[in-house]
Every structure is written in C-alpha cells, then in structure tokens.
Design a protein around this motif. Structure first.
Motif, PDB file in Angstrom:
ATOM      1  N   LEU A 196       0.826  -1.201   0.000  1.00  9.79           N
ATOM      2  CA  LEU A 196       0.000   0.000   0.000  1.00  9.79           C
ATOM      3  C   LEU A 196       0.862   1.253   0.000  1.00  9.79           C
ATOM      4  O   LEU A 196       1.959   1.270   0.579  1.00  9.79           O
ATOM      5  N   PRO A 197       0.393   2.329  -0.624  1.00 11.67           N
ATOM      6  CA  PRO A 197       1.161   3.573  -0.626  1.00 11.67           C
ATOM      7  C   PRO A 197       1.264   4.160   0.766  1.00 11.67           C
ATOM      8  O   PRO A 197       0.499   3.809   1.672  1.00 11.67           O
ATOM      9  N   GLN A 198       2.213   5.054   0.952  1.00 17.40           N
ATOM     10  CA  GLN A 198       2.326   5.734   2.228  1.00 17.40           C
ATOM     11  C   GLN A 198       1.030   6.485   2.524  1.00 17.40           C
ATOM     12  O   GLN A 198       0.351   6.943   1.629  1.00 17.40           O
ATOM     13  N   GLY A 199       0.706   6.602   3.784  1.00 18.40           N
ATOM     14  CA  GLY A 199      -0.532   7.255   4.168  1.00 18.40           C
ATOM     15  C   GLY A 199      -1.388   6.326   5.002  1.00 18.40           C
ATOM     16  O   GLY A 199      -0.990   5.204   5.347  1.00 18.40           O
ATOM     17  N   GLU A 200      -2.571   6.784   5.319  1.00 23.00           N
ATOM     18  CA  GLU A 200      -3.471   6.019   6.168  1.00 23.00           C
ATOM     19  C   GLU A 200      -4.327   5.061   5.347  1.00 23.00           C
ATOM     20  O   GLU A 200      -4.527   5.265   4.140  1.00 23.00           O
ATOM     21  N   VAL A 201      -4.803   3.998   6.003  1.00 19.82           N
ATOM     22  CA  VAL A 201      -5.510   2.921   5.315  1.00 19.82           C
ATOM     23  C   VAL A 201      -6.905   2.764   5.909  1.00 19.82           C
ATOM     24  O   VAL A 201      -7.059   2.721   7.135  1.00 19.82           O
ATOM     25  N   LEU A 203     -12.757  12.701   2.680  1.00 23.80           N
ATOM     26  CA  LEU A 203     -11.681  11.822   2.233  1.00 23.80           C
ATOM     27  C   LEU A 203     -10.388  12.592   2.005  1.00 23.80           C
ATOM     28  O   LEU A 203      -9.308  12.150   2.414  1.00 23.80           O
ATOM     29  N   GLU A 204     -10.478  13.747   1.404  1.00 23.21           N
ATOM     30  CA  GLU A 204      -9.280  14.519   1.066  1.00 23.21           C
ATOM     31  C   GLU A 204      -8.531  14.971   2.308  1.00 23.21           C
ATOM     32  O   GLU A 204      -7.308  15.133   2.295  1.00 23.21           O
ATOM     33  N   GLN A 205      -9.252  15.163   3.409  1.00 28.08           N
ATOM     34  CA  GLN A 205      -8.638  15.640   4.640  1.00 28.08           C
ATOM     35  C   GLN A 205      -8.248  14.512   5.592  1.00 28.08           C
ATOM     36  O   GLN A 205      -7.609  14.744   6.622  1.00 28.08           O
ATOM     37  N   THR A 253      -5.054   6.990   1.881  1.00 29.11           N
ATOM     38  CA  THR A 253      -4.550   6.823   0.514  1.00 29.11           C
ATOM     39  C   THR A 253      -4.893   5.459  -0.080  1.00 29.11           C
ATOM     40  O   THR A 253      -4.639   5.223  -1.263  1.00 29.11           O
ATOM     41  N   SER A 254      -5.448   4.570   0.744  1.00 27.72           N
ATOM     42  CA  SER A 254      -5.785   3.235   0.238  1.00 27.72           C
ATOM     43  C   SER A 254      -6.957   2.654   1.021  1.00 27.72           C
ATOM     44  O   SER A 254      -7.181   3.013   2.179  1.00 27.72           O
ATOM     45  N   ILE A 255      -7.681   1.781   0.355  1.00 25.63           N
ATOM     46  CA  ILE A 255      -8.838   1.110   0.960  1.00 25.63           C
ATOM     47  C   ILE A 255      -8.728  -0.389   0.689  1.00 25.63           C
ATOM     48  O   ILE A 255      -8.453  -0.808  -0.437  1.00 25.63           O
ATOM     49  N   VAL A 256      -8.941  -1.183   1.726  1.00 21.87           N
ATOM     50  CA  VAL A 256      -9.002  -2.641   1.571  1.00 21.87           C
ATOM     51  C   VAL A 256     -10.433  -3.073   1.881  1.00 21.87           C
ATOM     52  O   VAL A 256     -10.926  -2.891   2.998  1.00 21.87           O
ATOM     53  N   TRP A 257     -11.097  -3.616   0.871  1.00 26.31           N
ATOM     54  CA  TRP A 257     -12.479  -4.067   1.018  1.00 26.31           C
ATOM     55  C   TRP A 257     -12.478  -5.490   1.582  1.00 26.31           C
ATOM     56  O   TRP A 257     -11.968  -6.418   0.955  1.00 26.31           O
TER      57      TRP A 257
END
Length: 422
Positions: free
Chosen positions: A166-171, A333-335, A339-343
């Motif tokens: 996953l990319p850097q950022g929150e999930v 979402l933008e705030q 950066t990623s979602i796992v369904w």
C-alpha cells in the motif's frame, strides 16, 4: 464432424480440499471420475491469502480423509506456507485424476438423463456432478467504489499481501469479519494508521479458563451439531464468522483495544458522495453485540464446567476497555490522510454455469447434507453444509464420504436398470 463427448461417471467441479476429499472417497471405492480445476489444486491458499495468514482453528482440527495433521504442534495454528505444504501432501496422497487449468463453463441435463459438461478443453458427459467450487468465488466490492478518486488505491482482501503493498498514508479497512479484523491488525502492528469501518461480526475468545475455546466447544459437542439441530436451522448458514486469530500462538482480537492504541473505528460504511465517506451511527451497538457473543460463549463454557465438575481456573468475563464518544458518521476523504482502501466484505458464489433447479430465490443451493432434489447433483465444501466444520478441514472429509456413498448407490441403481433394459 463434431466429436462425441467423452463420458465419465462422476465429474467434480473444483479442486480445493472439498473436491479432493470427494476424489479420495471415490478412489477408495474404485469409482471413475474427473476433477476439473480452473487454476491449480488448492490454489487459493497460496494465491489469495496475505503473508501473515494463519489458521484460526488449532492444527488438531485438520483432519482431511487419510490425512490428519501429524506435525509437531497440534495446538498451534498453521501459517500460510504450512497450510500450502499440508494440502500439497494431501494432493500427493490422493493422486486425483485432475484437469488443472480447465474451467467448467456449462452443466445441464440432457434428454437421455446424463449431464452435459462443457469445459474449456472440450465436452464431456457424466452421470453425477459434484459442485465443489465453494461459495467464495466473486469478491464483493460495492458500487460506491467506482465513485472514489483514482488517487485512492483500492483492493479486495483476496489481493492484500502485506502493508508494503500500500502507498504511504493512512488505510481504510472496510469490514470487521475474520479477514477485515486480521488485516486491520496486520496493518496496525506494522505501524500503519488504520481506519476500520466495523460491521456486525461477532467475536470470541482465543483462550478461556486455561484452554483454547475451540477445545472447550469440541468437548461440548458444538462441532458435531448438525444444521438441523442448530437453533437457527438453515439461517446459521448466513451467519458471519467470529473474529479471532491464531497469530503468534493465538490471541483475542479486541477492536476496543486497537482504538485505545490509535486505530480509528467507525460504524458500517454506507456510501460516498461529494468527497465524503458516510458511516452508520451503529459503532457502539456493533461493539456491544460482538462482546455479547464473546461473553455468551464464555458463559456456556462456565455452565459446562460447572455441570461436569471440571477443575478449571476462574476467569472474569470481558469488560469494555474503551467506549466510542460522539459518533463519526462522515469523513472528508481529502482531509483524512487515507490513501488506500481494503475491502473486506466477503465473497459471493458463482453457480451460473450450473443449469439445474437446485437454487432458492436468493441463488443459494437447496440441499440436505449436500444432496439436492435434482438426482445426480451434489454440493460439498459450503459453510454449514451439515456442521460447523463442513467448509473447513475438520469435517469436509465426512461430508465427502456421505455424498460419495449416495453417488455409489445411484450408480449401482443405474447399472442395474441398464442391465434389465438390455
């Protein structure tokens, strides 16, 4: 000139542990058959599981026909590579007549009573058809996913392997069943900032009063209870599995504790529009219901211990370590930093290839212990086909033996009828 289809008495569609178990029992009886598998035998365990995946039931429950677990850690939980090795050894024992890389595209009854079986390698006919493809073929991803910005990486649980994907950022993990809870934990332990949209899955303890909860439930006869004797009857087949883990020797998964450690919890994810994710105001209810199931199982164990005079260490029931404050029902979402979602909201079956009057209005197969009302059509490997373990290594072999016994009787009847006809 069109080639005549090859004939085989029994066709098995699916080469996972269920189909292989049927093949084992057919071979024991000398019944000719073919297994069709569109990928490779038992491939989902190696290709659709994350790197730290492990069983949530102890190894001693792994009891495929002629192939019980015989490793050094019966009370442990096999990791992904060990599961794959266990299944490869089973394939080597069974030596199934399998056509790997061959998809079954259509099965239908012919006028002469046989089944027409169309595959990607050619046509066959069969007297009996066993559907062993399971109920987890099509990953469920909601339509709202199409509206999300292209900058957000999205994947289903069957595509997730590890946090580095996953990319850097929150999930954002959507769904808190077994996969969702364990993937959220995997990311959390890796130091990722995780948001979890919680569903209605129950949970259970890993260990209680000195033993694995599975061991207590086995002694209590829970795993031998058939669907006909379960209080919910057929409704139990729609139940979501309890979340727990066998990771690092096994432990509880407590979403409240994750929240204390910084994981952001929300209610059921309902939609996305105008840049906002929307959640239902039911987080407290979902957490309370999960804990109620957890404590309810423990209370049943308490009663069993008391009724049978068993010596076991006392243990208090679970008390919440965290409570949600004001509900969060929307997230820009933008705030958010996501950066990623796992369904992680499950799978649906795909039986479109089977033309038979064996389904209910919801598209689920109607059967009695895998035997349908249409002569010659069987199912195997589905959750609660007969007992809790029907979709697992523990009882699929017994289910397969029962189905094969029925097949053997039908084939014998057909041979007798043919003999008198000529």
């Amino acid at each position: 000139m069109t080639a005549m289809p090859s004939h085989v008495p029994v066709v098995i569609v699916g080469g996972g542990q269920a189909g292989l178990s049927v093949s084992y029992h057919l071979k024991q009886r000398g019944i000719e058959h073919l297994v069709f598998e569109r990928e490779t035998a038992a491939h989902t365990w190696s290709t659709q599981r994350w790197d730290t995946f492990c069983l949530v039931t102890p190894n001693w429950q792994c009891d495929l026909p002629g192939h019980p677990y015989d490793g050094p850690d019966p009370d442990g939980f096999m990791k992904k590579d060990e599961i794959v090795a266990y299944l490869k050894a089973f394939v080597a024992k069974v030596k199934p007549p399998i056509r790997e890389g061959v998809a079954v595209t259509r099965v239908e009854r012919r006028e002469d009573g046989l089944f027409s079986v169309r595959t990607s390698e050619g046509d066959y006919t069969a007297n009996e058809v066993v559907v062993a493809s399971g109920g987890y073929q099509v990953p469920i991803v909601p339509r709202m996913a199409e509206k999300l910005p292209g900058s957000i990486m999205q994947m289903h649980s069957n595509q997730y392997r590890n946090p580095a994907q996953l990319p850097q950022g929150e999930v954002l993990v959507v769904g808190s069943g077994q996969s969702g809870a364990q993937i959220a934990e995997d990311l959390h332990l890796a130091g990722r900032r995780v948001h979890l949209a919680v569903g209605d899955a129950p949970r259970c303890a890993r260990f209680y009063r000195g033993r694995d909860v599975v061991a207590w439930l086995a002694d209590m006869g829970y795993y031998d209870m058939t669907v006909d004797h379960h209080p919910l009857r057929d409704g139990v087949r729609d139940n979501t599995n309890h979340y727990v883990t066998g990771r690092d020797g096994g432990r509880d998964i407590d979403l409240r504790r994750f929240a204390l450690e910084g994981m952001k919890l929300y209610g059921l994810m309902e939609g996305y529009s105008d840049g906002e994710l929307r959640f239902r105001d039911d987080l407290k209810h979902s957490l309370d219901q999960a804990d109620r199931a957890y404590n309810g199982i423990n209370a049943a164990i308490d009663r069993y211990i008391a009724e049978n005079g068993i010596e076991a260490p006392a243990q208090a029931h679970y008390a919440p370590v965290w409570e949600p404050a004001e509900p969060v029902t929307s997230l820009v979402l933008e705030q958010s930093g996501i950066t990623s979602i796992v369904w992680c909201i499950g799978f649906s079956p795909d039986f479109r290839w089977l033309d038979a009057s064996v389904f209910n209005g919801a598209g689920s197969p109607k059967h009695k212990r895998g035997v349908t009302s249409e002569a010659g059509v069987y199912f195997i490997g589905l959750p609660w086909l007969n007992t809790w373990g029907s979709g697992r290594f523990g009882a699929v072999g017994r289910d397969a033996e029962y189905v094969v016994q029925r097949i053997q009787k039908r084939l014998a009847t057909q041979r007798t009828a043919f003999k008198y006809a000529v």
